[in-house]
Design a protein around this motif. Structure first.
Motif, PDB file in Angstrom:
ATOM      1  N   ALA A 165     179.544  24.770  -0.410  1.00  0.00           N
ATOM      2  CA  ALA A 165     178.889  23.625  -1.305  1.00  0.00           C
ATOM      3  C   ALA A 165     178.659  24.454  -2.485  1.00  0.00           C
ATOM      4  N   LEU A 166     179.343  25.255  -3.176  1.00  0.00           N
ATOM      5  CA  LEU A 166     179.235  25.865  -4.375  1.00  0.00           C
ATOM      6  C   LEU A 166     179.668  24.951  -5.553  1.00  0.00           C
ATOM      7  N   PRO A 167     178.688  25.091  -6.600  1.00  0.00           N
ATOM      8  CA  PRO A 167     179.228  24.173  -7.833  1.00  0.00           C
ATOM      9  C   PRO A 167     180.417  24.447  -8.253  1.00  0.00           C
ATOM     10  N   MET A 168     181.215  23.427  -8.824  1.00  0.00           N
ATOM     11  CA  MET A 168     182.627  23.327  -9.469  1.00  0.00           C
ATOM     12  C   MET A 168     182.779  24.469 -10.301  1.00  0.00           C
ATOM     13  N   ALA A 169     181.596  24.752 -10.889  1.00  0.00           N
ATOM     14  CA  ALA A 169     181.699  25.807 -12.168  1.00  0.00           C
ATOM     15  C   ALA A 169     181.853  27.218 -11.716  1.00  0.00           C
ATOM     16  N   SER A 170     181.884  27.407 -10.353  1.00  0.00           N
ATOM     17  CA  SER A 170     182.050  28.634  -9.539  1.00  0.00           C
ATOM     18  C   SER A 170     183.464  29.067  -9.145  1.00  0.00           C
ATOM     19  N   GLN A 171     184.474  28.511  -9.882  1.00  0.00           N
ATOM     20  CA  GLN A 171     185.786  28.654  -9.343  1.00  0.00           C
ATOM     21  C   GLN A 171     185.910  30.259  -9.083  1.00  0.00           C
TER      22      GLN A 171
END
Length: 462
Positions: free
Chosen positions: A209-215
């Motif tokens: 459930a990590l933010p999409m910015a954390s690719q």
């Protein structure tokens, strides 16, 4: 979206079976009880009963009862849904003459027995699925104690039918983050500790459930987890927006998540359009003498056309022309300037006040339904000038145009008819979006029945 292996296909099959029970139990019980009632009453199951069983299955599919609902809530919901369906069937049967093909004793036996069997069957299914899913529960962890992860965690803890045991969270931001929205699973460690924990505790499911910015962070984590057999799922943080018919889909083989879409795609679109055409034809046949009487009244009340056209936004925000019986001495089409009618409006004729009060001025719109410009149930169309004003002031206003505008709607039967102040319009749009999120054939029937009841006494019409 999933990565890795899935050693618990049987568990997934059980969870899918629970969902299948939810959507199929009601329709199948109703059809089964019809077959039994016909034979118990000494009748042969011929073409008219086959047609009735087909109509019943289509109208009740998918089922609205959920195994996770409280027992008494489910019983009340099932009773109200079935009584609404039965009342609609009687009204349709007598208005079309279709009821003459069926003995009353057979129909009454069927309708009473179906409600009893449905309640018993749903309770039995609830208990069976609880035991089946309790035999084997997958161990799961959630990576990211943010709003998305906490929401997922709460739902996993409260659901008795997920077949998943939530062990806890992995997050780099410390303890105490998971109690604010009712999820009380512990923080098991920091994200770098995840792979070792998964191997040691034989974790079956991992939800990212990590933010999409954390690719880059996600890619590094996936590399660490390649040495495990856990199934890995990405939970996108799309819940920061208001989902309208959100779902997972594919386009040319590529997975995607739909955030805002029409509820009328595929079979649902066919069902909705069939509903519109069938009901519009029946209603126009039934009210044809009334149409003639209103037309004569409009002609005698004041000079001008009997029916006039108004510009409105239709499906996908495209302009359409809709028909109304003229109730004013002028015929604004609402294209550039629109002045809403008030109770003391001098433009309204005496006969026009009557047909507006009783909504008879809307009757020509059933022709618009046959043309495909409108639907019987849907968000009410507003004047183009009004749309252009409110789309700038109300978030999500234009989303209501993902479906055809309706003659009646969820907002109207909840008291939001007439009036054009901002606060009133915001509530109306909220109800319109709620209709898009939760559409079902039973909801349309409910709105139609409430419209019939309210139309004669609605004091907000003018």
């Amino acid at each position: 979206m999933s990565f890795g292996f899935d050693p618990h296909g049987a568990l997934r099959a059980r969870a899918s079976a629970a969902h299948a029970v939810e959507i199929l139990l009601g329709p199948l019980v109703a059809v089964f009880c019809l077959v039994v009632s016909v034979h118990l009453q000494g009748q042969s199951f011929d073409r008219q009963y086959f047609a009735l069983s087909l109509i019943t299955f289509i109208l009740l599919f998918p089922g609205v009862l959920r195994l996770s609902e409280h027992r008494w809530r489910m019983m009340l919901k099932a009773t109200m849904a079935w009584l609404t369906f039965c009342a609609s069937l009687w009204i349709f049967g007598y208005s079309t003459g279709f009821a003459e093909y069926f003995p009353v004793r057979v129909i009454l036996h069927w309708q009473v027995s179906t409600l009893v069997v449905l309640l018993v069957a749903h309770e039995a299914a609830r208990r069976v699925m609880q035991r089946v899913l309790a035999k084997q529960r997958a161990k799961a962890v959630i990576v990211g104690a943010n709003d998305t992860g906490l929401t997922l965690g709460r739902e996993l803890q409260f659901s008795r039918y997920s077949g998943i045991e939530l062990l806890g969270f992995f997050d780099d931001r410390g303890q105490g983050r998971n109690s604010s929205i009712g999820c009380h699973a512990p923080i098991l460690g920091r994200i770098p500790d995840l792979a070792e924990f998964v191997r040691k505790e034989h974790v079956d499911e991992i939800y990212l459930a990590l933010p999409m910015a954390s690719q880059p962070r996600v890619l590094s984590l996936l590399e660490d987890l390649r040495d495990t057999t856990a199934s890995i799922h990405f939970v996108p943080d799309i819940f920061v927006t208001d989902l309208i018919q959100g779902r997972v889909d594919h386009v040319v083989g590529m997975p995607l998540v739909s955030v805002c879409d029409t509820p009328f795609y595929g079979l649902r679109g066919i069902i909705k359009r069939t509903e519109d055409v069938v009901l519009a034809v029946l209603i126009l046949l039934l009210i044809s003498p009334l149409l003639i009487a209103v037309a004569i009244g409009v002609r005698l009340s004041s000079p001008g056309p009997i029916v006039f056209k108004q510009r409105r936004y239709g499906l996908d925000g495209k302009e359409v022309l809709i028909y109304k019986f003229r109730s004013m001495s002028v015929t604004e089409d609402g294209a550039t300037v629109f002045t809403a009618a008030s109770k003391s409006d001098a433009r309204i004729t005496r006969f026009g006040a009557f047909i507006r009060k009783t909504s008879l001025d809307e009757l020509p719109q059933f022709i618009n339904v046959l043309q495909g410009r409108m639907s019987i149930v849907g968000p009410r169309p507003h004047a183009v000038a009004m749309n252009e004003s409110y789309r700038k002031q109300i978030s999500g206003y234009m989303v209501r145009h993902k479906v055809r505008p309706g003659i009646t709607g969820w907002a109207q039967v909840n008291g939001y008819r007439g009036g054009d102040d901002l606060a009133h319009m915001i509530k109306r749009v909220q109800y319109d979006l709620d209709y898009l999120r939760n559409w079902s054939l039973l909801l349309d029937i409910k709105i139609i029945l409430r419209t019939i009841r309210l139309v004669a006494k609605d004091s907000s019409a003018y």
